[in-house]
Design a protein around this motif. Structure first.
Motif, PDB file in Angstrom:
ATOM      1  N   TYR A 121       2.265  -6.444  16.952  1.00 53.93           N
ATOM      2  CA  TYR A 121       3.345  -6.130  15.824  1.00 53.93           C
ATOM      3  C   TYR A 121       4.526  -7.216  15.828  1.00 53.93           C
ATOM      4  O   TYR A 121       5.206  -7.062  16.954  1.00 53.93           O
ATOM      5  CB  TYR A 121       3.516  -5.058  15.995  1.00 53.93           C
ATOM      6  CG  TYR A 121       2.556  -3.913  15.976  1.00 53.93           C
ATOM      7  CD1 TYR A 121       2.046  -3.575  14.465  1.00 53.93           C
ATOM      8  CD2 TYR A 121       1.899  -3.324  16.765  1.00 53.93           C
ATOM      9  CE1 TYR A 121       0.935  -2.428  14.118  1.00 53.93           C
ATOM     10  CE2 TYR A 121       1.000  -2.167  16.589  1.00 53.93           C
ATOM     11  CZ  TYR A 121       0.352  -1.906  15.299  1.00 53.93           C
ATOM     12  OH  TYR A 121      -0.457  -0.997  14.939  1.00 53.93           O
ATOM     13  N   GLU A 180       5.518  -1.975  12.771  1.00 55.43           N
ATOM     14  CA  GLU A 180       4.527  -0.774  12.994  1.00 55.43           C
ATOM     15  C   GLU A 180       4.746  -0.083  11.734  1.00 55.43           C
ATOM     16  O   GLU A 180       3.861   1.020  11.642  1.00 55.43           O
ATOM     17  CB  GLU A 180       5.127  -0.043  14.367  1.00 55.43           C
ATOM     18  CG  GLU A 180       4.296  -1.065  15.532  1.00 55.43           C
ATOM     19  CD  GLU A 180       4.584  -0.421  16.605  1.00 55.43           C
ATOM     20  OE1 GLU A 180       3.780   0.718  16.774  1.00 55.43           O
ATOM     21  OE2 GLU A 180       5.158  -0.671  17.587  1.00 55.43           O
ATOM     22  N   ARG A 229       0.749  -3.422   8.081  1.00 53.37           N
ATOM     23  CA  ARG A 229       0.132  -2.497   9.373  1.00 53.37           C
ATOM     24  C   ARG A 229      -0.821  -1.760   8.289  1.00 53.37           C
ATOM     25  O   ARG A 229      -1.865  -1.912   8.632  1.00 53.37           O
ATOM     26  CB  ARG A 229       1.085  -1.623   9.869  1.00 53.37           C
ATOM     27  CG  ARG A 229       0.255  -0.743  10.848  1.00 53.37           C
ATOM     28  CD  ARG A 229       1.111   0.343  11.474  1.00 53.37           C
ATOM     29  NE  ARG A 229       0.133   1.106  12.136  1.00 53.37           N
ATOM     30  CZ  ARG A 229       0.495   2.174  12.942  1.00 53.37           C
ATOM     31  NH1 ARG A 229       1.817   2.458  12.731  1.00 53.37           N
ATOM     32  NH2 ARG A 229      -0.371   3.101  13.661  1.00 53.37           N
TER      33      ARG A 229
END
Length: 293
Positions: A188, A160, A166
């Motif tokens: 994730y 994350e 991300r």
């Protein structure tokens, strides 16, 4: 009747005082006679397997310690502390639990938000520059050929707090009109290699990972191909707020010395360049944009 007589004769008070003063003087002078060894702890997080992370950095850290020992004219020892997750690695540097670290760009932004006194030592150089690639991949047999086609599909992200895994990936998805609401699902998975393996196994339609990890997975036979390649800025090497300027300067001299560059490239596969906080502005912009995901 016998008396027991002490074998020790009393010492005059003035003589005892002189002896104490002399001893204190000797104890104070002793550390000044020789410099103490420098022991540093290098920290990072495992973007891939922890064993691979140790294997990757140990040769360079040994080289760095040897050259810093010569530069500082005192022995330098470097230990390692590998965090399992990004946020733990960021915390270790922000609180000076480690002395210096190698982070991804987004982690640099986060740690600077935590502690603005973190010191930028140098940036890695990739083919002489400050950029390298991240990729969004799909299964090798997938009939998807554009990001727009991912609407209604599933997506695997990395950690994350990952720049490629991300923030940059979400920024590019948003530019293609894909937010979390347009996806069937997402998750994730933490490490880049786990993302590539999950896409290759058909558990997710697409995923984001480092180009270098993608190439390793393909070499191992994982059936994935690149859907999109995108720019990322190279990684910074950072020192905690508590590391003295003398140590940081020595580290920087070793990393940036022209006569060390070939050896550094052979060991680390990257050289080093001087860096500034502004080099990471476009990552900050992507992080801001990803809030809309």
């Amino acid at each position: 009747m016998f008396r027991i007589v002490s074998r020790y004769l009393p010492v005059p008070r003035c003589v005892a005082q002189l002896g104490i003063v002399a001893m204190v003087g000797w104890l104070v002078a002793l550390p000044m006679a020789a410099q103490a060894d420098v022991t540093l702890t290098f920290g990072t997080y495992a973007a891939d397997k922890p064993t691979d992370t140790v294997r990757k950095y140990r040769p360079f850290l040994t080289f760095l310690a040897d050259r810093m020992s010569v530069d500082l004219d005192e022995p330098v020892t470097i230990k390692m502390k590998i965090a399992k997750e990004y946020d733990a690695g960021i915390d270790h540097l922000a609180t000076s639990e480690v002395d210096f670290a190698r982070f991804g760009p987004a982690s640099y932004v986060h740690v600077m938000d935590r502690n603005s006194e973190i010191q930028l030592v140098a940036m890695e150089a990739k083919n002489g520059g400050k950029r390298f690639n991240g990729v969004i991949v799909v299964h090798a047999d997938s009939d998807i050929h554009s990001l727009e086609q991912l609407s209604g599909q599933s997506f695997a992200f990395g950690d994350e707090l990952s720049t490629i895994g991300r923030y940059l990936a979400q920024s590019h998805l948003l530019e293609a009109g894909i937010s979390s609401a347009e996806l069937q699902g997402f998750d994730y998975l933490g490490r880049h290699d786990l993302v590539g393996e999950a896409v290759g196994a058909g558990r997710f339609t697409a995923g984001a990972l480092k180009e270098s990890t993608y190439k390793k997975l393909v070499a191992k036979g994982v059936p994935i191909r690149v859907l999109l390649s995108f720019d990322n800025v190279t990684k910074p090497w950072l020192a905690s707020a508590e590391v003295s300027p003398r140590i940081v300067a020595a580290m920087r001299r070793v990393m940036l010395a022209s006569d060390n560059q070939e050896t550094v490239r052979q060991i680390l596969k990257n050289g080093f360049l001087e860096g500034t906080d502004d080099d990471y502005n476009f990552v900050r912009q992507a992080m801001d944009q990803s809030r809309l995901f």
